[in-house]
Each structure stands twice: as structure tokens, then as C-alpha cells.
Scaffold this motif. Structure first.
Motif, PDB file in Angstrom:
ATOM      1  N   LYS A  36       0.846  -1.189   0.000  1.00 20.12           N
ATOM      2  CA  LYS A  36       0.000   0.000   0.000  1.00 20.12           C
ATOM      3  C   LYS A  36       0.883   1.241   0.000  1.00 20.12           C
ATOM      4  N   VAL A  37       0.602   2.151  -0.923  1.00 14.79           N
ATOM      5  CA  VAL A  37       1.444   3.343  -1.044  1.00 14.79           C
ATOM      6  C   VAL A  37       0.729   4.615  -0.615  1.00 14.79           C
ATOM      7  N   GLY A  38      -0.576   4.538  -0.416  1.00 17.20           N
ATOM      8  CA  GLY A  38      -1.262   5.731   0.045  1.00 17.20           C
ATOM      9  C   GLY A  38      -2.731   5.753  -0.310  1.00 17.20           C
ATOM     10  N   GLU A  39      -3.404   6.806   0.156  1.00 16.23           N
ATOM     11  CA  GLU A  39      -4.817   7.024  -0.120  1.00 16.23           C
ATOM     12  C   GLU A  39      -5.019   8.459  -0.569  1.00 16.23           C
ATOM     13  N   ASP A  40      -6.007   8.654  -1.425  1.00 17.46           N
ATOM     14  CA  ASP A  40      -6.384   9.991  -1.876  1.00 17.46           C
ATOM     15  C   ASP A  40      -7.899  10.047  -1.878  1.00 17.46           C
ATOM     16  N   GLY A  41      -8.471  10.481  -0.758  1.00 14.55           N
ATOM     17  CA  GLY A  41      -9.928  10.457  -0.635  1.00 14.55           C
ATOM     18  C   GLY A  41     -10.420   9.022  -0.621  1.00 14.55           C
ATOM     19  N   PRO A  42     -11.320   8.678  -1.548  1.00 18.67           N
ATOM     20  CA  PRO A  42     -11.849   7.311  -1.582  1.00 18.67           C
ATOM     21  C   PRO A  42     -10.935   6.311  -2.303  1.00 18.67           C
ATOM     22  N   ILE A  43      -9.796   6.775  -2.822  1.00 22.49           N
ATOM     23  CA  ILE A  43      -8.925   5.906  -3.624  1.00 22.49           C
ATOM     24  C   ILE A  43      -7.801   5.333  -2.768  1.00 22.49           C
ATOM     25  N   LYS A  44      -7.681   4.004  -2.789  1.00 26.36           N
ATOM     26  CA  LYS A  44      -6.546   3.319  -2.177  1.00 26.36           C
ATOM     27  C   LYS A  44      -5.617   2.843  -3.280  1.00 26.36           C
ATOM     28  N   VAL A  45      -4.316   3.104  -3.140  1.00 23.56           N
ATOM     29  CA  VAL A  45      -3.350   2.787  -4.178  1.00 23.56           C
ATOM     30  C   VAL A  45      -2.343   1.767  -3.655  1.00 23.56           C
ATOM     31  N   TYR A  46      -2.116   0.717  -4.461  1.00 24.90           N
ATOM     32  CA  TYR A  46      -1.180  -0.344  -4.103  1.00 24.90           C
ATOM     33  C   TYR A  46      -0.134  -0.509  -5.199  1.00 24.90           C
ATOM     34  N   LYS A  47       1.114  -0.637  -4.797  1.00 23.36           N
ATOM     35  CA  LYS A  47       2.201  -0.924  -5.735  1.00 23.36           C
ATOM     36  C   LYS A  47       2.319  -2.430  -5.894  1.00 23.36           C
ATOM     37  N   VAL A  48       2.431  -2.866  -7.162  1.00 24.10           N
ATOM     38  CA  VAL A  48       2.513  -4.291  -7.470  1.00 24.10           C
ATOM     39  C   VAL A  48       3.719  -4.526  -8.364  1.00 24.10           C
ATOM     40  N   GLU A  49       4.412  -5.637  -8.134  1.00 21.60           N
ATOM     41  CA  GLU A  49       5.538  -6.032  -8.986  1.00 21.60           C
ATOM     42  C   GLU A  49       5.238  -7.413  -9.549  1.00 21.60           C
ATOM     43  N   ASP A  50       5.301  -7.530 -10.884  1.00 26.32           N
ATOM     44  CA  ASP A  50       5.009  -8.799 -11.553  1.00 26.32           C
ATOM     45  C   ASP A  50       6.163  -9.140 -12.487  1.00 26.32           C
ATOM     46  N   ASN A  51       7.025 -10.039 -12.053  1.00 22.99           N
ATOM     47  CA  ASN A  51       8.160 -10.482 -12.871  1.00 22.99           C
ATOM     48  C   ASN A  51       8.983  -9.310 -13.395  1.00 22.99           C
ATOM     49  N   MET A  60     -11.144   2.330  -6.126  1.00 20.23           N
ATOM     50  CA  MET A  60     -12.043   3.447  -5.866  1.00 20.23           C
ATOM     51  C   MET A  60     -13.204   2.953  -5.007  1.00 20.23           C
ATOM     52  N   GLN A  61     -13.292   3.505  -3.777  1.00 21.40           N
ATOM     53  CA  GLN A  61     -14.360   3.118  -2.862  1.00 21.40           C
ATOM     54  C   GLN A  61     -15.587   4.014  -3.062  1.00 21.40           C
ATOM     55  N   SER A  62     -16.714   3.537  -2.606  1.00 21.97           N
ATOM     56  CA  SER A  62     -17.941   4.332  -2.711  1.00 21.97           C
ATOM     57  C   SER A  62     -17.862   5.588  -1.851  1.00 21.97           C
ATOM     58  N   ALA A  63     -17.055   5.518  -0.796  1.00 19.81           N
ATOM     59  CA  ALA A  63     -16.802   6.666   0.085  1.00 19.81           C
ATOM     60  C   ALA A  63     -15.504   6.395   0.824  1.00 19.81           C
ATOM     61  N   PRO A  64     -14.791   7.426   1.263  1.00 18.40           N
ATOM     62  CA  PRO A  64     -13.533   7.204   1.979  1.00 18.40           C
ATOM     63  C   PRO A  64     -13.718   6.258   3.172  1.00 18.40           C
ATOM     64  N   GLY A  65     -12.921   5.198   3.209  1.00 16.22           N
ATOM     65  CA  GLY A  65     -12.954   4.258   4.316  1.00 16.22           C
ATOM     66  C   GLY A  65     -14.104   3.281   4.299  1.00 16.22           C
ATOM     67  N   SER A  66     -14.934   3.259   3.234  1.00 20.33           N
ATOM     68  CA  SER A  66     -16.099   2.369   3.219  1.00 20.33           C
ATOM     69  C   SER A  66     -15.718   0.902   3.007  1.00 20.33           C
ATOM     70  N   GLY A  67     -14.573   0.659   2.354  1.00 20.25           N
ATOM     71  CA  GLY A  67     -14.186  -0.716   2.057  1.00 20.25           C
ATOM     72  C   GLY A  67     -15.001  -1.342   0.943  1.00 20.25           C
ATOM     73  N   LYS A  68     -15.844  -0.533   0.284  1.00 14.87           N
ATOM     74  CA  LYS A  68     -16.689  -1.020  -0.809  1.00 14.87           C
ATOM     75  C   LYS A  68     -16.158  -0.443  -2.124  1.00 14.87           C
ATOM     76  N   VAL A  69     -15.590  -1.295  -2.947  1.00 17.30           N
ATOM     77  CA  VAL A  69     -14.922  -0.857  -4.178  1.00 17.30           C
ATOM     78  C   VAL A  69     -15.913  -0.838  -5.335  1.00 17.30           C
ATOM     79  N   ILE A  70     -15.968   0.289  -6.022  1.00 19.39           N
ATOM     80  CA  ILE A  70     -16.876   0.418  -7.153  1.00 19.39           C
ATOM     81  C   ILE A  70     -16.131   0.506  -8.486  1.00 19.39           C
TER      82      ILE A  70
END
Length: 221
Positions: A36-51, A60-70
Motif C-alpha cells: 500500500k502506497v497511500g490514499e487519496d480520498g476514496p482511492i486506495k493505491v497499491y504498488k505491485v511487482e510482476d516479474n 475506488m471506494q464508494s466513500a472514503p474508508g467504506s471498504g466497498k470498491v466500485i
């Protein structure tokens, strides 16, 4: 960039949402490194490495901290690769869920998918495979290595699948591709009508003029 890429407040919530916890668990099971690299309002951003290829997944969540991704977004940035307008056009024609765009001298590969229906692990994995294919298409064009296209599809690596999916061109005179295409589309080959040899085209046979059994009285075969 994410605010511009996602729908924000205009996102449609009518089809429900996916639990962020399940999405994150699936990401960690699919990739070795997910941070996890950070949050911007309702958006949670994750860094991923694939090979060896880095990208981010944004939830993108329905609201900040809702845990419901739309909406789920993907972003990969390529720096230092030679690009031109024709290459970008070619890449975009072959992408499945993504789009590429130049910003300055950097090439951005971006994808955004709205959540639809209840969460399903298999459906999400198919989404990840589609993103992986788009990454492979982009890298193939940037590196000039067309061999990596097939590697974007796991099934293409299976020898048994390759053998079962083989289609060999028919060895006949004329356009070989036309025969296979006609068969695939269900188009019957054109038939040549000839005068019936048995009744000489009359449709009748014998002194009492019985219907010709060879042509059923049509006179043509």
C-alpha cells in the motif's frame, strides 16, 4: 491522474460493490509483492511487482474508508523507451481493457473497470489476466519482441492446448483460406447444376412417363 481517470462522484453504484479486503487478498495471492502506497480520498493505491514489471492498482471506494470498491484501476508508466504516434496507435488497437497515452516523454498504460455484480474470485483473476495481456502487448511493441504476445495467455503455453487448437490450411487449388472460412461461417460450397443423364432433362422415364428417380422429376442434378 487517478482523479481524472476514475469517474469520481459520477460512478454508478447501482450494481453494488466489491469488498476491498477480498480484492487485496486476491492481489496478494496472485503477485509476490503488493504494498500500500497511500490514499487519496476514496482511492486506495497499491504498488505491485510482476516479474520485474511495476504498476499500481487503485481501488475506488464508494466513500472514503467504506471498504466497498466500485471501480478498479491499473497504471503502468514506461520511461526512456522510444515511441512514436504509429506505435501508440498500434498498441491501442491491440489492447483489451486499457489505453496508452503519452505525457511528455513518458508512456502511460491505464485501465479502469467498473465493478458489476457480486465479487467473484474467478472473474477478478480474469481481469488481472486481461491487464497482464495488455502489459505484454505494450512491452512487445516497446521492445520490438513480438514473441511475447503468446506469453500473455497462459493457455498458449500448454503444449496440449496448442495441439488441440491447431488448424491446418487445406491443400487444395485456389484460395486455401476461403475454404476454411466458408466452412467456419457455415456457407455451403456452390453446386453446379447439370442435366440429368438418366432422363436427359425430361424428368420422366419410360413409355408410361414415370417420374425419374434420379432427379425426382426436375430434370437437373
Amino acid at each position: 491522474m487517478f482523479k481524472r481517470f476514475f469517474g469520481g462522484e459520477t460512478a454508478d453504484l447501482s450494481d453494488g460493490a466489491w469488498p476491498a479486503s477480498k480484492i487485496l487478498a486476491a492481489l496478494k495471492s496472485r503477485y509476490g509483492g503488493v504494498d500500500k502506497v497511500g490514499e487519496d480520498g476514496p482511492i486506495k493505491v497499491y504498488k505491485v511487482e510482476d516479474n520485474g514489471v511495476n504498476f499500481v492498482v487503485a481501488l475506488m471506494q464508494s466513500a472514503p474508508g467504506s471498504g466497498k470498491v466500485i471501480e478498479i484501476g491499473f497504471l503502468a508508466r514506461f520511461v526512456g523507451f522510444p515511441t512514436n504516434a504509429q506505435m501508440i496507435e498500434t498498441i491501442n488497437r491491440n489492447l483489451h481493457i486499457s489505453v496508452v497515452a503519452l505525457e511528455g516523454n513518458d508512456l502511460f498504460l491505464m485501465a479502469g473497470v467498473s465493478v458489476n455484480g457480486p465479487y467473484d474470485d474467478a472473474q477478478f483473476m480474469l481481469l488481472l489476466e486481461s491487464w497482464r495481456r495488455d502489459l505484454a502487448v505494450t512491452l512487445a511493441n516497446l521492445s520490438g519482441d513480438q514473441a511475447s504476445y503468446a506469453d500473455a495467455f497462459p493457455v498458449a503455453k500448454m503444449a496440449a492446448a496448442r495441439n488441440l487448437a491447431t488448424n491446418t490450411a487445406p491443400h487444395a487449388d485456389g484460395d486455401m483460406s476461403l475454404d476454411m472460412l466458408s466452412s467456419f461461417l457455415g456457407v455451403k460450397p456452390s453446386k453446379q447444376m447439370l442435366v440429368c443423364d438418366v432422363c436427359n432433362g425430361r424428368g420422366k422415364r419410360g413409355l408410361i412417363a414415370r417420374t425419374c428417380g434420379e432427379c425426382d422429376g426436375v430434370g437437373m442434378v
